[in-house]
Design an enzyme around this catalytic site. Sequence first.
Site, PDB file in Angstrom:
ATOM      1  N   SER A 293      -9.716   1.790   3.014  1.00  0.00           N
ATOM      2  CA  SER A 293      -8.891   2.548   2.101  1.00  0.00           C
ATOM      3  C   SER A 293      -7.832   1.729   1.365  1.00  0.00           C
ATOM      4  CB  SER A 293      -8.195   3.674   2.867  1.00  0.00           C
ATOM      5  OG  SER A 293      -7.321   3.132   3.837  1.00  0.00           O
TER       6      SER A 293
ATOM      7  N   SER B 111      -9.811  -0.521   7.212  1.00  0.00           N
ATOM      8  CA  SER B 111      -9.303  -0.338   5.848  1.00  0.00           C
ATOM      9  C   SER B 111      -8.709  -1.557   5.165  1.00  0.00           C
ATOM     10  CB  SER B 111      -8.270   0.775   5.819  1.00  0.00           C
ATOM     11  OG  SER B 111      -8.926   1.995   5.670  1.00  0.00           O
TER      12      SER B 111
ATOM     13  N   LYS C  75       0.847  -1.202   0.000  1.00  0.00           N
ATOM     14  CA  LYS C  75       0.000   0.000   0.000  1.00  0.00           C
ATOM     15  C   LYS C  75       0.878   1.245   0.000  1.00  0.00           C
ATOM     16  CE  LYS C  75      -3.948   1.977   2.556  1.00  0.00           C
ATOM     17  NZ  LYS C  75      -4.850   1.802   3.713  1.00  0.00           N
TER      18      LYS C  75
HETATM   19  N1  GLN Z   1     -12.802   4.192   6.600  1.00  0.00           N
HETATM   20  C1  GLN Z   1     -12.174   4.601   7.813  1.00  0.00           C
HETATM   21  C2  GLN Z   1     -11.766   6.046   7.714  1.00  0.00           C
HETATM   22  O1  GLN Z   1     -12.055   6.620   6.741  1.00  0.00           O
HETATM   23  C3  GLN Z   1     -11.022   3.707   8.127  1.00  0.00           C
HETATM   24  C4  GLN Z   1      -9.778   4.075   7.434  1.00  0.00           C
HETATM   25  C5  GLN Z   1      -8.645   3.149   7.722  1.00  0.00           C
HETATM   26  O2  GLN Z   1      -8.789   2.112   8.352  1.00  0.00           O
HETATM   27  N2  GLN Z   1      -7.483   3.592   7.317  1.00  0.00           N
HETATM   28  O3  GLN Z   1     -11.195   6.612   8.580  1.00  0.00           O
END
Ligand code: GLN
Length: 472
Positions: A153, A177, A78
Amino acid sequence: MKKILRFSAKKQAELLKKGEVSSRELVEAYLERIEERRDINAFITISDEALSEAKRMDSVRAGGENVGPLSGLPVAIKDNIVTKGIRTTCASKMLEKFVPPFDATVVEKIKGSGGIVLGKTNMDEFAMGSSSEWSIFGAVKNPLDTTLTAGGSSGGSAAAVADFQAPFALGSDTGGSARLPASFCSIVGFKPTYGRVSRYGLVAFASSLDQIAPLARNVEDIAFLFNIIAGPDERDSTSIKEPFVPLENLGFDISKVKLGMVKEGLGEGVEKRVRDVVVRAIEMLPSAVDEVSVPEVNYSVPIYYVISTAEASSNLARYDGIRYSYRADGYSDLKDLYIKTRTEGFGEEVKRRIMIGTFVLSSGYYEAYFLRAQKARRLIRDRLDTLFERFDFLVMPTSPTVPFRLGEKLSDPLAMYMSDMLTIIANLGGYPAISLPASKKESIGLQIIAPRMEDDRLLRFAFEVEKALSAM
Ligand code: GLN
């Protein structure tokens, strides 16, 4: 697509070891596949060195040397995990040209085990999002249906793995994410216990919640990668000091396992078909199941969005245009430089988070928001710790919905935030959690949460669950 790409990561490593395929052939096959499937937009950067590294591995192996368990296998990373000499953008204009001078601990470990960095995967900017659409490089498409999002994400990592563009991948999981995109792309995503994997070199979003997380097409491959990346690291003060014992055997007798099925995970806001599929999957298992209540699930989204934005506003203060990030042109003085740089360098969602985070930390509001959220976080932890005295694992869906359409939630931040309603509690309490495909027909994930430090038990259990579900 070459047939070998469909094999598991473990199998590919075995073939490499036996010399039945070379690392060069394998990397070439992946590069070809990635090229063919550019429209999925899983990768931001392909490593220029992947091929030469593969050739180097082949000659080391030909010389009779042991190159380590990965044996020249490529891994997708990532783009918020730093890689020496390969740009690491966090999908943000702020870091668009940033080439890190060092490797994250996990990347060092992968290379040290004979792994090759294939490329850097697309994501929501600074890992803030649930759909991998908030990227300056454009949205990731779900390879199973390109009109849908891949989840976020870590959507690029999930899409790459699901689409055979990588054998497995690293993502990060701050509020879901890794698990959410795994669920949307019908693969496996695992968030380890907080601190079990070093965060050194992971670009910080919310430091008390962030964990690096493997994504793969099956549990065995997850364990394979986890074994390589886990363990203490003196460069991360929050990493768990206890030595890590690699997981050897996956299976065990799960008939004596006690599962707590979280009622709130099957209630309001959760689509009926998600509920039906997950309940059916759980009922298939030979383990004992009881319904349990975790009322805090209903408050977890606001708690998380106070704590994570507060931490993010502090972590993102470093992008000031002075050191390594983007710097705006045409400023009049220092303050103007900061303002222009940050206005131009950050995208809409990141700015929203910085503003919320600054607000909840500001004097007069701190007690009402940040402090209360911290107390509520403690209540969640207490609740789950108590439940874990009676149950081995908690189970519920990963996502309240099936994958949604590209663009569907972009103008409705709250709807987007609700995608995280079932994954957040694991991060707030530091628990390990995994998402497994619960259906062969639809992208619906079954989530299993375990007590802290029981990563190995969780993976061994998940391995059995995967077997039981594939027989369905
Ligand atoms: N969707 C969550 C956020 O927007 C989690 C993001 C993540 O785990 N990096 O914060």
